[in-house]
Design a protein around this motif. Structure first.
Motif, PDB file in Angstrom:
ATOM      1  N   ALA A  34     -11.346   7.173 -28.684  1.00  0.00           N
ATOM      2  CA  ALA A  34     -10.600   7.348 -27.438  1.00  0.00           C
ATOM      3  C   ALA A  34      -9.861   8.681 -27.402  1.00  0.00           C
ATOM      4  O   ALA A  34      -9.561   9.206 -26.326  1.00  0.00           O
ATOM      5  N   LEU A  35      -9.552   9.235 -28.582  1.00  0.00           N
ATOM      6  CA  LEU A  35      -8.839  10.507 -28.656  1.00  0.00           C
ATOM      7  C   LEU A  35      -9.781  11.701 -28.658  1.00  0.00           C
ATOM      8  O   LEU A  35      -9.334  12.840 -28.485  1.00  0.00           O
ATOM      9  N   ALA A  36     -11.070  11.462 -28.873  1.00  0.00           N
ATOM     10  CA  ALA A  36     -12.010  12.556 -29.088  1.00  0.00           C
ATOM     11  C   ALA A  36     -12.059  13.522 -27.911  1.00  0.00           C
ATOM     12  O   ALA A  36     -12.076  14.743 -28.095  1.00  0.00           O
ATOM     13  N   SER A  37     -12.088  13.005 -26.683  1.00  0.00           N
ATOM     14  CA  SER A  37     -12.212  13.888 -25.522  1.00  0.00           C
ATOM     15  C   SER A  37     -10.991  14.792 -25.386  1.00  0.00           C
ATOM     16  O   SER A  37     -11.118  15.976 -25.075  1.00  0.00           O
ATOM     17  N   SER A  38      -9.804  14.238 -25.640  1.00  0.00           N
ATOM     18  CA  SER A  38      -8.587  15.049 -25.554  1.00  0.00           C
ATOM     19  C   SER A  38      -8.564  16.111 -26.642  1.00  0.00           C
ATOM     20  O   SER A  38      -8.177  17.266 -26.406  1.00  0.00           O
ATOM     21  N   LEU A  39      -8.991  15.736 -27.853  1.00  0.00           N
ATOM     22  CA  LEU A  39      -9.013  16.693 -28.961  1.00  0.00           C
ATOM     23  C   LEU A  39     -10.026  17.807 -28.726  1.00  0.00           C
ATOM     24  O   LEU A  39      -9.755  18.979 -29.026  1.00  0.00           O
ATOM     25  N   LEU A  40     -11.191  17.458 -28.173  1.00  0.00           N
ATOM     26  CA  LEU A  40     -12.190  18.486 -27.872  1.00  0.00           C
ATOM     27  C   LEU A  40     -11.707  19.407 -26.753  1.00  0.00           C
ATOM     28  O   LEU A  40     -11.967  20.608 -26.779  1.00  0.00           O
ATOM     29  N   GLY A  41     -11.005  18.842 -25.775  1.00  0.00           N
ATOM     30  CA  GLY A  41     -10.404  19.668 -24.733  1.00  0.00           C
ATOM     31  C   GLY A  41      -9.379  20.635 -25.317  1.00  0.00           C
ATOM     32  O   GLY A  41      -9.325  21.813 -24.948  1.00  0.00           O
ATOM     33  N   ALA A 217     -16.378  16.936 -24.174  1.00  0.00           N
ATOM     34  CA  ALA A 217     -15.042  16.486 -23.758  1.00  0.00           C
ATOM     35  C   ALA A 217     -15.100  15.683 -22.463  1.00  0.00           C
ATOM     36  O   ALA A 217     -14.365  14.702 -22.294  1.00  0.00           O
ATOM     37  N   TYR A 218     -15.983  16.085 -21.539  1.00  0.00           N
ATOM     38  CA  TYR A 218     -16.052  15.434 -20.234  1.00  0.00           C
ATOM     39  C   TYR A 218     -17.260  14.494 -20.118  1.00  0.00           C
ATOM     40  O   TYR A 218     -17.674  14.141 -19.013  1.00  0.00           O
ATOM     41  N   ALA A 219     -17.796  14.076 -21.264  1.00  0.00           N
ATOM     42  CA  ALA A 219     -18.969  13.196 -21.240  1.00  0.00           C
ATOM     43  C   ALA A 219     -18.653  11.819 -20.679  1.00  0.00           C
ATOM     44  O   ALA A 219     -19.502  11.169 -20.056  1.00  0.00           O
ATOM     45  N   GLY A 225      -7.373  13.221 -19.860  1.00  0.00           N
ATOM     46  CA  GLY A 225      -7.214  13.489 -21.287  1.00  0.00           C
ATOM     47  C   GLY A 225      -7.744  14.853 -21.697  1.00  0.00           C
ATOM     48  O   GLY A 225      -7.005  15.670 -22.264  1.00  0.00           O
ATOM     49  N   PRO A 226      -9.025  15.159 -21.422  1.00  0.00           N
ATOM     50  CA  PRO A 226      -9.536  16.473 -21.807  1.00  0.00           C
ATOM     51  C   PRO A 226      -8.858  17.620 -21.073  1.00  0.00           C
ATOM     52  O   PRO A 226      -8.642  18.689 -21.657  1.00  0.00           O
ATOM     53  N   GLY A 229      -5.661  18.194 -22.732  1.00  0.00           N
ATOM     54  CA  GLY A 229      -5.945  18.841 -24.020  1.00  0.00           C
ATOM     55  C   GLY A 229      -6.198  20.323 -23.857  1.00  0.00           C
ATOM     56  O   GLY A 229      -5.694  21.144 -24.640  1.00  0.00           O
ATOM     57  N   ILE A 230      -6.976  20.703 -22.842  1.00  0.00           N
ATOM     58  CA  ILE A 230      -7.255  22.117 -22.580  1.00  0.00           C
ATOM     59  C   ILE A 230      -5.953  22.870 -22.314  1.00  0.00           C
ATOM     60  O   ILE A 230      -5.716  23.949 -22.873  1.00  0.00           O
ATOM     61  N   ALA A 231      -5.111  22.294 -21.448  1.00  0.00           N
ATOM     62  CA  ALA A 231      -3.847  22.951 -21.107  1.00  0.00           C
ATOM     63  C   ALA A 231      -2.957  23.104 -22.336  1.00  0.00           C
ATOM     64  O   ALA A 231      -2.347  24.159 -22.553  1.00  0.00           O
ATOM     65  N   LEU A 232      -2.881  22.056 -23.162  1.00  0.00           N
ATOM     66  CA  LEU A 232      -2.036  22.105 -24.355  1.00  0.00           C
ATOM     67  C   LEU A 232      -2.567  23.130 -25.359  1.00  0.00           C
ATOM     68  O   LEU A 232      -1.800  23.915 -25.936  1.00  0.00           O
ATOM     69  N   GLY A 233      -3.895  23.129 -25.588  1.00  0.00           N
ATOM     70  CA  GLY A 233      -4.484  24.088 -26.517  1.00  0.00           C
ATOM     71  C   GLY A 233      -4.280  25.519 -26.064  1.00  0.00           C
ATOM     72  O   GLY A 233      -3.942  26.398 -26.868  1.00  0.00           O
ATOM     73  N   ALA A 234      -4.476  25.768 -24.760  1.00  0.00           N
ATOM     74  CA  ALA A 234      -4.288  27.116 -24.227  1.00  0.00           C
ATOM     75  C   ALA A 234      -2.828  27.549 -24.338  1.00  0.00           C
ATOM     76  O   ALA A 234      -2.533  28.693 -24.714  1.00  0.00           O
ATOM     77  N   ALA A 235      -1.907  26.628 -24.009  1.00  0.00           N
ATOM     78  CA  ALA A 235      -0.484  26.959 -24.077  1.00  0.00           C
ATOM     79  C   ALA A 235      -0.053  27.278 -25.508  1.00  0.00           C
ATOM     80  O   ALA A 235       0.719  28.216 -25.754  1.00  0.00           O
TER      81      ALA A 235
END
Length: 246
Positions: A34-41, A217-219, A225-226, A229-235
């Protein structure tokens, strides 16, 4: 300590960071999926900022348009060709079945795409730009963690031990020290290769994001979630870039 040895240790550290991604699977089992998509994002967001801030901008400052475009296009082509040459799905480490096939495919994809990540580390290490090598090394290490999770999830479902999950995750990043040394030695010998090498690594990283990380991530049905994740990783990477003055 010789520079090449320091580089090998740093790139080896990014490879070990991939193993950390197996820890959530140890603790949560299939629930980690369940966390995989957020982590990949998160990985996609971090890598995107690193590709632009840590690679393309330095390339633009030090090279010509032809060098940047040529390096970028070849980087994209390298990833697309390598991905196309991957063997079809099959068993993995003596096991068969859907989860074993998924494990084999994820392992091979990540193993192949670790080489251009190593190129990024070696190129940044060869640069005299203050803080750049640390920024790129941290970026690669951070995005390696969710990749380790994506390796461990199908392996756990297929019944592999925690030890095998951890070391399989680490092994997917084994090409990183190799790619780092190759890029570093080439740029050290031919200094004019630096902007081309920056652009090549950026093209390869952005191609990985487009053809591997974002589709994974968006599969599923989840979008929040993804995206979060993208926003958090970029920030995180923008903050790190600011802190290091890159």
């Amino acid at each position: 300590m010789p520079e090449v040895l320091v580089l090998i240790l740093a790139a080896g550290g990014t490879a070990l960071a991939t193993g950390l991604g197996a820890i959530p699977v140890f603790l949560l089992g299939r629930r980690a999926e369940a966390l995989a998509s957020s982590l990949l994002g998160f990985a996609a967001g971090a890598m995107t900022v690193a590709a632009f801030t840590g690679l393309l901008l330095p390339a633009a400052e030090e090279g010509s348009s032809a060098e940047i475009v040529g390096g970028f296009v070849l980087g994209v082509a390298f990833v697309l060709v390598a991905r196309r040459l991957l063997p079809p799905e099959r068993g993995f480490l003596g096991r068969r079945g859907p989860d074993a096939s998924a494990s084999a495919l994820v392992f091979l994809v990540l193993f192949v795409h670790s080489l251009p990540e190593g190129f990024a580390i070696g190129t940044a290490f060869a640069s005299n730009r203050a803080g750049l090598s640390l920024f790129v090394i941290l970026a690669i290490a951070i995005q390696n963690v969710p990749e380790g999770t994506s390796v461990a999830i199908p392996m756990a479902a297929s019944g592999f031990s925690r030890n095998r999950q951890f070391w399989a995750a680490v092994t997917t990043s084994a090409p990183q020290p190799v790619g780092a040394v190759i890029a570093f030695l080439l740029v050290e010998e031919i200094e004019s290769l630096l902007p081309f090498s920056f652009a090549f690594a950026a093209g390869a990283m952005l191609a990985l994001i487009a053809v591997e990380l974002l589709p994974q991530a968006y599969a599923g049905r989840a979008r929040l979630g993804p995206s979060a994740g993208i926003a958090l990783g970029a920030a995180l990477m923008l903050g790190l870039s600011f802190a290091l003055g890159v």
